[in-house]
Scaffold this motif. Structure first.
Motif, PDB file in Angstrom:
ATOM      1  N   GLU A 285       0.843  -1.205   0.000  1.00  0.00           N
ATOM      2  CA  GLU A 285       0.000   0.000   0.000  1.00  0.00           C
ATOM      3  C   GLU A 285       0.873   1.247   0.000  1.00  0.00           C
ATOM      4  N   VAL A 286       0.305   2.365  -0.449  1.00  0.00           N
ATOM      5  CA  VAL A 286       1.034   3.645  -0.433  1.00  0.00           C
ATOM      6  C   VAL A 286       0.187   4.704   0.266  1.00  0.00           C
ATOM      7  N   GLY A 287       0.877   5.705   0.825  1.00  0.00           N
ATOM      8  CA  GLY A 287       0.169   6.839   1.427  1.00  0.00           C
ATOM      9  C   GLY A 287      -0.045   7.916   0.366  1.00  0.00           C
ATOM     10  N   ARG A 288      -0.091   9.176   0.813  1.00  0.00           N
ATOM     11  CA  ARG A 288      -0.303  10.272  -0.142  1.00  0.00           C
ATOM     12  C   ARG A 288       1.011  10.852  -0.651  1.00  0.00           C
ATOM     13  N   GLU A 289       2.131  10.504   0.048  1.00  0.00           N
ATOM     14  CA  GLU A 289       3.414  11.069  -0.358  1.00  0.00           C
ATOM     15  C   GLU A 289       3.841  10.482  -1.700  1.00  0.00           C
ATOM     16  N   LYS A 290       4.577  11.302  -2.457  1.00  0.00           N
ATOM     17  CA  LYS A 290       5.112  10.833  -3.743  1.00  0.00           C
ATOM     18  C   LYS A 290       6.169   9.754  -3.487  1.00  0.00           C
ATOM     19  N   LEU A 291       6.219   8.763  -4.360  1.00  0.00           N
ATOM     20  CA  LEU A 291       7.216   7.695  -4.229  1.00  0.00           C
ATOM     21  C   LEU A 291       8.604   8.231  -4.571  1.00  0.00           C
ATOM     22  N   THR A 292       9.605   7.757  -3.815  1.00  0.00           N
ATOM     23  CA  THR A 292      10.992   8.169  -4.082  1.00  0.00           C
ATOM     24  C   THR A 292      11.831   7.003  -4.615  1.00  0.00           C
ATOM     25  N   ASP A 293      11.194   5.853  -4.817  1.00  0.00           N
ATOM     26  CA  ASP A 293      11.917   4.686  -5.345  1.00  0.00           C
ATOM     27  C   ASP A 293      12.208   4.903  -6.832  1.00  0.00           C
ATOM     28  N   HIS A 294      13.276   4.274  -7.319  1.00  0.00           N
ATOM     29  CA  HIS A 294      13.692   4.481  -8.705  1.00  0.00           C
ATOM     30  C   HIS A 294      13.010   3.525  -9.688  1.00  0.00           C
ATOM     31  N   ILE A 295      12.721   2.316  -9.219  1.00  0.00           N
ATOM     32  CA  ILE A 295      12.169   1.279 -10.102  1.00  0.00           C
ATOM     33  C   ILE A 295      10.868   0.755  -9.494  1.00  0.00           C
ATOM     34  N   ILE A 296       9.835   0.659 -10.312  1.00  0.00           N
ATOM     35  CA  ILE A 296       8.570   0.044  -9.877  1.00  0.00           C
ATOM     36  C   ILE A 296       8.347  -1.215 -10.713  1.00  0.00           C
ATOM     37  N   ILE A 297       8.160  -2.328 -10.021  1.00  0.00           N
ATOM     38  CA  ILE A 297       7.830  -3.587 -10.692  1.00  0.00           C
ATOM     39  C   ILE A 297       6.485  -4.033 -10.149  1.00  0.00           C
ATOM     40  N   GLY A 298       5.493  -4.194 -11.033  1.00  0.00           N
ATOM     41  CA  GLY A 298       4.176  -4.524 -10.507  1.00  0.00           C
ATOM     42  C   GLY A 298       3.203  -5.032 -11.546  1.00  0.00           C
ATOM     43  N   THR A 299       1.970  -5.214 -11.088  1.00  0.00           N
ATOM     44  CA  THR A 299       0.895  -5.713 -11.950  1.00  0.00           C
ATOM     45  C   THR A 299       0.078  -4.520 -12.464  1.00  0.00           C
ATOM     46  N   PRO A 300      -0.583  -4.665 -13.619  1.00  0.00           N
ATOM     47  CA  PRO A 300      -1.242  -3.501 -14.240  1.00  0.00           C
ATOM     48  C   PRO A 300      -2.260  -2.797 -13.357  1.00  0.00           C
ATOM     49  N   GLY A 301      -3.106  -3.548 -12.648  1.00  0.00           N
ATOM     50  CA  GLY A 301      -4.154  -2.933 -11.823  1.00  0.00           C
ATOM     51  C   GLY A 301      -3.582  -2.046 -10.735  1.00  0.00           C
ATOM     52  N   LYS A 302      -2.586  -2.552 -10.011  1.00  0.00           N
ATOM     53  CA  LYS A 302      -1.974  -1.802  -8.913  1.00  0.00           C
ATOM     54  C   LYS A 302      -1.214  -0.585  -9.448  1.00  0.00           C
ATOM     55  N   VAL A 303      -0.508  -0.750 -10.573  1.00  0.00           N
ATOM     56  CA  VAL A 303       0.238   0.367 -11.170  1.00  0.00           C
ATOM     57  C   VAL A 303      -0.736   1.465 -11.622  1.00  0.00           C
ATOM     58  N   MET A 304      -1.874   1.053 -12.182  1.00  0.00           N
ATOM     59  CA  MET A 304      -2.892   2.036 -12.590  1.00  0.00           C
ATOM     60  C   MET A 304      -3.401   2.834 -11.385  1.00  0.00           C
ATOM     61  N   ASP A 305      -3.660   2.122 -10.290  1.00  0.00           N
ATOM     62  CA  ASP A 305      -4.111   2.794  -9.061  1.00  0.00           C
ATOM     63  C   ASP A 305      -3.081   3.827  -8.608  1.00  0.00           C
ATOM     64  N   TRP A 306      -1.832   3.416  -8.516  1.00  0.00           N
ATOM     65  CA  TRP A 306      -0.793   4.295  -7.969  1.00  0.00           C
ATOM     66  C   TRP A 306      -0.462   5.458  -8.913  1.00  0.00           C
ATOM     67  N   GLY A 307      -0.419   5.165 -10.218  1.00  0.00           N
ATOM     68  CA  GLY A 307       0.025   6.185 -11.169  1.00  0.00           C
ATOM     69  C   GLY A 307      -1.076   7.086 -11.678  1.00  0.00           C
ATOM     70  N   ILE A 308      -2.290   6.527 -11.867  1.00  0.00           N
ATOM     71  CA  ILE A 308      -3.376   7.306 -12.484  1.00  0.00           C
ATOM     72  C   ILE A 308      -4.403   7.760 -11.439  1.00  0.00           C
ATOM     73  N   LYS A 309      -4.771   6.851 -10.534  1.00  0.00           N
ATOM     74  CA  LYS A 309      -5.821   7.184  -9.556  1.00  0.00           C
ATOM     75  C   LYS A 309      -5.250   8.024  -8.399  1.00  0.00           C
ATOM     76  N   TYR A 310      -4.186   7.515  -7.738  1.00  0.00           N
ATOM     77  CA  TYR A 310      -3.644   8.208  -6.558  1.00  0.00           C
ATOM     78  C   TYR A 310      -2.504   9.173  -6.907  1.00  0.00           C
ATOM     79  N   LYS A 311      -1.937   8.992  -8.124  1.00  0.00           N
ATOM     80  CA  LYS A 311      -0.861   9.886  -8.606  1.00  0.00           C
ATOM     81  C   LYS A 311       0.313   9.990  -7.623  1.00  0.00           C
ATOM     82  N   VAL A 312       0.746   8.845  -7.069  1.00  0.00           N
ATOM     83  CA  VAL A 312       1.895   8.873  -6.155  1.00  0.00           C
ATOM     84  C   VAL A 312       3.216   8.821  -6.926  1.00  0.00           C
TER      85      VAL A 312
END
Length: 477
Positions: free
Chosen positions: A200-227
């Motif tokens: 899970e993620v909070g409201r803060e922007k992510l500071t990690d360099h690489i994201i490895i994940g599944t499409p649904g979760k990536v969509m949530d984080w990148g498009i819905k929550y914009k972290v």
């Protein structure tokens, strides 16, 4: 996420052994293979053709093929400008990697690039970045190739996600993360985040360099929550594209994520198969790519003797197996059935007759299947009875006979020649002679047998399983 937790991602991924992962396997499978039957439908399910989902098969193949498969097949390379130079390397030093990354590559046991790595790596690491579509089977080193490219493109001084890798399932994402963790073990400044169920993620922007994940979760984080900002992604990897297409919803999610990326983002697209559906998907995702295809190792029927036995019914089929075992020395055998019900019935009969039998079918988890395969490989069981969950991906040197208790059919009841080839390719491996026996109990199965014979232009001989002299003869040829 605390700094201490960040610095531990390498260890976290390394410690996560595959066996601990796959026992929790809950792959979404449209066919519901592996689910417990609901009340009233158990009989119907075990009577149906048994198979594994694309994601399960891919995971099993990755785990079975832990080492590199040495390929003698040629690469087929397509590019827009045939005059542009295409480089290949014979050593990892020639890639001019950061010393810490090179150290990580050697620590993983890669001494020299595999065939696909020789050509893919100079292309993936080139400046300006080049887009790539690559098709190759498990064990060819393609995951290590794109992970090395991912790690090479990271600028650790920039505290935001720069690399995004999509995998179809939790398990396959973790596997890619494990490769990245081992390769980056001497680069503690590179931070990775898994975008998978349970994370899970909070409201803060992510500071990690690489994201490895599944499409649904990536969509949530990148498009819905914009972290994280998808426009800032420099490298986009779409792995297991053929599995992605076969998993409901993933195709559309990948396209929605892709639309948010900048035009300068480097695109890498990997698939084990490259049929029209995958090709169309690839061409939509990846503009102006270099396309690398590694031709599949051709399974050959040349050193396999093929026979068919006429039987009236299931009991006569079993009698034929008994007679064959009575007449020749069988090292290990794999017997293929169409349904779980037949596999269960047959294993019961053979166990009663004193054979050491293992059964592999769709209701087992991937971990349970691995345990069955390991025991069979170690010779603890001499007979492996399986459904279509295992038509490819296992090499056991001692397998001398493959029996098609039921001939392979496609969904329309026609001969499935590709599955037949994969099945009987389980014998006659390593340059040895093998025997394939097809049990025919109806006009329909006889027609399938004839269609297979016609397709491969290889004679399938009639065998009289009641004639001990004939059976002895097949064991000595």
């Amino acid at each position: 996420m605390s700094e201490k937790k960040d610095s531990n991602w390498v260890k976290k991924a390394e410690d996560q052994e595959i066996s601990n992962l796959v026992d929790k396997l809950k792959l979404e499978n449209e066919n519901a293979a592996g689910r417990k039957p609901e009340a009233g439908d158990g009989k119907r399910e075990e009577d149906q053709a048994d198979s594994a989902s694309a994601a399960e098969t891919s995971l099993l193949m990755k785990i079975i093929r832990k080492g590199l498969v040495e390929s003698k097949q040629d690469l087929e390379i397509q590019r827009k400008d045939p005059n542009s130079p295409l480089y290949s390397v014979k050593t990892f030093e020639a890639l001019h990697l950061k010393p810490e990354l090179l150290k990580g590559v050697y620590a993983m046991g890669f001494n020299a690039p595999s065939k696909i790595q020789e050509t893919a790596l100079p292309t993936l690491l080139a400046d300006p970045p080049q887009n790539m579509i690559a098709q190759s089977q498990s064990g060819t080193g393609k995951t290590a190739a794109f992970v090395l490219a991912m790690l090479s493109r990271v600028d650790p001084k920039k505290d935001y996600p720069q690399v995004l890798c999509l995998s179809p399932t939790y398990e396959l994402a973790i596997q890619t993360g494990e490769v990245a963790a081992r390769m980056a073990q001497f680069c503690p400044e590179i931070k990775l985040k898994y975008a998978v169920r349970g994370e899970e993620v909070g409201r803060e922007k992510l500071t990690d360099h690489i994201i490895i994940g599944t499409p649904g979760k990536v969509m949530d984080w990148g498009i819905k929550y914009k972290v994280f900002d998808l426009k800032k992604i420099r490298v986009f990897v779409l792995d297991e594209a053929d599995v992605m297409i076969a998993t409901q919803g993933h195709h559309d999610q990948c396209i929605r994520i892709h639309k948010q990326l900048s035009k300068s983002c480097q695109m890498m697209f990997f698939s084990a198969t490259y049929d029209k559906e995958v090709m169309d998907f690839a061409q939509y995702i990846v503009p102006n790519p270099i396309i690398i295809k590694l031709r599949r190792e051709q399974e050959s029927l040349d050193n396999i003797k093929q026979y068919y036995v006429r039987c009236k019914d299931q009991d006569e089929k079993y009698k034929a197996i008994q007679n064959i075992y009575g007449g020749i020395t069988v090292g290990q055998a794999i017997i293929f059935c169409h349904t779980r019900k037949t596999a269960t019935w047959l294993s019961g009969k053979m166990s009663q007759d004193g054979h050491s039998v293992a059964v592999l079918s769709g209701e087992l988890t991937v971990e349970q299947r691995l345990l069955v395969l390991d025991r069979f490989r170690d010779g603890l069981e001499k007979v492996l009875i399986t459904t279509n969950v295992l038509s490819r991906g296992i090499d056991v040197e001692q397998v001398t006979i493959v029996v098609n208790f039921d001939l392979p059919m496609d969904g329309h009841g026609r001969a499935d020649c590709e599955t037949y080839l994969h099945r009987i390719g389980r014998t006659g491996r390593f340059g040895k002679n093998g025997i394939a026996i097809n049990l025919v109990d109806s006009d329909k199965s006889m027609n399938i047998c004839k269609a297979i014979e016609k397709h491969f232009k290889k004679k399938i001989e009639l065998l009289d399983a009641d004639n001990s002299d004939e059976i002895e003869k097949i064991g000595t040829e």
